[in-house]
Enzyme design. Structure first.
Site, PDB file in Angstrom:
ATOM      1  N   CYS A 193       1.109  -1.306  -0.106  1.00  0.00           N
ATOM      2  CA  CYS A 193      -0.065  -0.047  -0.051  1.00  0.00           C
ATOM      3  C   CYS A 193       0.945   1.926  -0.011  1.00  0.00           C
ATOM      4  CB  CYS A 193      -0.843  -0.376   1.414  1.00  0.00           C
ATOM      5  SG  CYS A 193      -0.098  -0.292   2.342  1.00  0.00           S
ATOM      6  N   ASN A 204       1.929   1.594   4.705  1.00  0.00           N
ATOM      7  CA  ASN A 204       2.229   0.648   4.965  1.00  0.00           C
ATOM      8  C   ASN A 204       2.250  -0.227   6.394  1.00  0.00           C
ATOM      9  OD1 ASN A 204       4.921  -1.705   6.227  1.00  0.00           O
ATOM     10  ND2 ASN A 204       3.520  -2.408   5.008  1.00  0.00           N
ATOM     11  N   CYS A 226      -1.609   0.587   7.525  1.00  0.00           N
ATOM     12  CA  CYS A 226      -3.195   0.438   7.716  1.00  0.00           C
ATOM     13  C   CYS A 226      -3.521  -0.893   6.629  1.00  0.00           C
ATOM     14  CB  CYS A 226      -3.830   1.831   7.222  1.00  0.00           C
ATOM     15  SG  CYS A 226      -3.955   3.303   8.053  1.00  0.00           S
ATOM     16  N   ARG A 227      -3.604  -0.290   5.330  1.00  0.00           N
ATOM     17  CA  ARG A 227      -4.382  -1.471   4.734  1.00  0.00           C
ATOM     18  C   ARG A 227      -3.170  -3.051   4.350  1.00  0.00           C
ATOM     19  NH1 ARG A 227      -5.706   1.835  -0.252  1.00  0.00           N
ATOM     20  NH2 ARG A 227      -3.268   3.209   0.359  1.00  0.00           N
ATOM     21  N   SER A 228      -2.073  -2.849   4.363  1.00  0.00           N
ATOM     22  CA  SER A 228      -0.928  -3.921   3.626  1.00  0.00           C
ATOM     23  C   SER A 228      -0.619  -4.908   4.610  1.00  0.00           C
ATOM     24  CB  SER A 228       0.054  -3.326   2.504  1.00  0.00           C
ATOM     25  OG  SER A 228       1.013  -2.729   3.845  1.00  0.00           O
ATOM     26  N   ASP A 256      -8.664   4.021   1.150  1.00  0.00           N
ATOM     27  CA  ASP A 256      -7.255   4.255   1.623  1.00  0.00           C
ATOM     28  C   ASP A 256      -8.217   5.036   3.050  1.00  0.00           C
ATOM     29  OD1 ASP A 256      -5.512   5.563   3.166  1.00  0.00           O
ATOM     30  OD2 ASP A 256      -4.846   6.583   1.632  1.00  0.00           O
TER      31      ASP A 256
HETATM   32  P1  4NP Z   1      -1.757   2.523   4.162  1.00  0.00           P
HETATM   33  O1  4NP Z   1      -2.469   4.397   4.501  1.00  0.00           O
HETATM   34  O2  4NP Z   1      -1.271   2.887   2.688  1.00  0.00           O
HETATM   35  O3  4NP Z   1      -2.984   1.980   4.078  1.00  0.00           O
HETATM   36  O4  4NP Z   1      -1.008   2.100   4.770  1.00  0.00           O
HETATM   37  C1  4NP Z   1      -2.162   5.418   4.200  1.00  0.00           C
HETATM   38  C2  4NP Z   1      -0.862   5.609   5.943  1.00  0.00           C
HETATM   39  C3  4NP Z   1      -0.336   6.877   6.414  1.00  0.00           C
HETATM   40  C4  4NP Z   1      -0.568   7.796   4.864  1.00  0.00           C
HETATM   41  C5  4NP Z   1      -1.118   6.985   3.529  1.00  0.00           C
HETATM   42  C6  4NP Z   1      -1.917   6.570   3.856  1.00  0.00           C
HETATM   43  N1  4NP Z   1      -0.295   9.499   4.723  1.00  0.00           N
HETATM   44  O5  4NP Z   1      -0.158   9.851   3.865  1.00  0.00           O
HETATM   45  O6  4NP Z   1       1.266   9.002   6.173  1.00  0.00           O
END
Ligand code: 4NP
Length: 164
Positions: free
Chosen positions: A10, A13, A15-17, A127
């Protein structure tokens, strides 16, 4: 037995992955087929290197009975070579993976996670970072059903349809 190497990707790294990694590991362990796989997750960005999963991801995993342990790391060119299947959470992650120098030689390995979604195949895992807890549960439900299909597909490829 050569293990299938599965990598979930993702943006951050956190939340989703890492949740996808945790769900996959939990399911294959429950099914007694964890020895068939090597599993990890990473982000295309360097925003959260060394960080634990987001607190909302940790709470969501706990609520859904899925153990989760991960430290954030960024996708590398070597990952694209090393892993057998690389699952992007959304089309922006997919495009970012393709920017790596090695990626054009490994296009067949790089797929969208929701290619395995039996309800809405092909769309993005949203997201949840800027939303609330409900978004995290939506992500869990999408990943949960998609990963069931992913495991079935991989198992068919590994064993030729014979359950070990
Ligand atoms: P992820 O979510 O890609 O599912 O881990 C996010 C985590 C952090 C951010 C964006 C999306 N960020 O902008 O810090």
């Amino acid at each position: 037995m050569v293990r299938k190497k599965v990598l979930f990707v993702c943006l951050g790294n956190i939340c989703r992955s890492p949740l996808a990694e945790a769900i996959f590991k939990h399911k294959v362990k429950e099914q007694g087929i964890d020895q068939l796989f090597e599993v990890d997750s990473c982000g295309t960005s360097n925003y959260h290197i060394g960080d634990p999963p987001d607190g909302r991801t940790l709470r969501n995993a706990l609520k859904n009975g899925v153990p989760i342990h991960h430290s954030g790391r960024q996708l590398t060119n070597d990952d694209v070579k090393r892993y057998d299947i690389i699952l992007a959470m959304d089309s922006s992650n997919y495009q970012n993976i393709l920017r790596l120098p090695n990626a054009s030689q490994h296009l067949d390995k790089i797929q969208l996670m929701r290619a395995y979604d039996p309800v809405h195949p092909g769309s993005d895992v949203p997201d949840p970072y800027y939303g609330g807890e409900r978004g995290f549960q939506d992500v869990f439900e999408i990943l949960n059903r998609s990963i069931d299909c992913l495991i079935e597909d991989l198992q068919r490829k590994i064993t030729g349809g014979i359950v070990p």
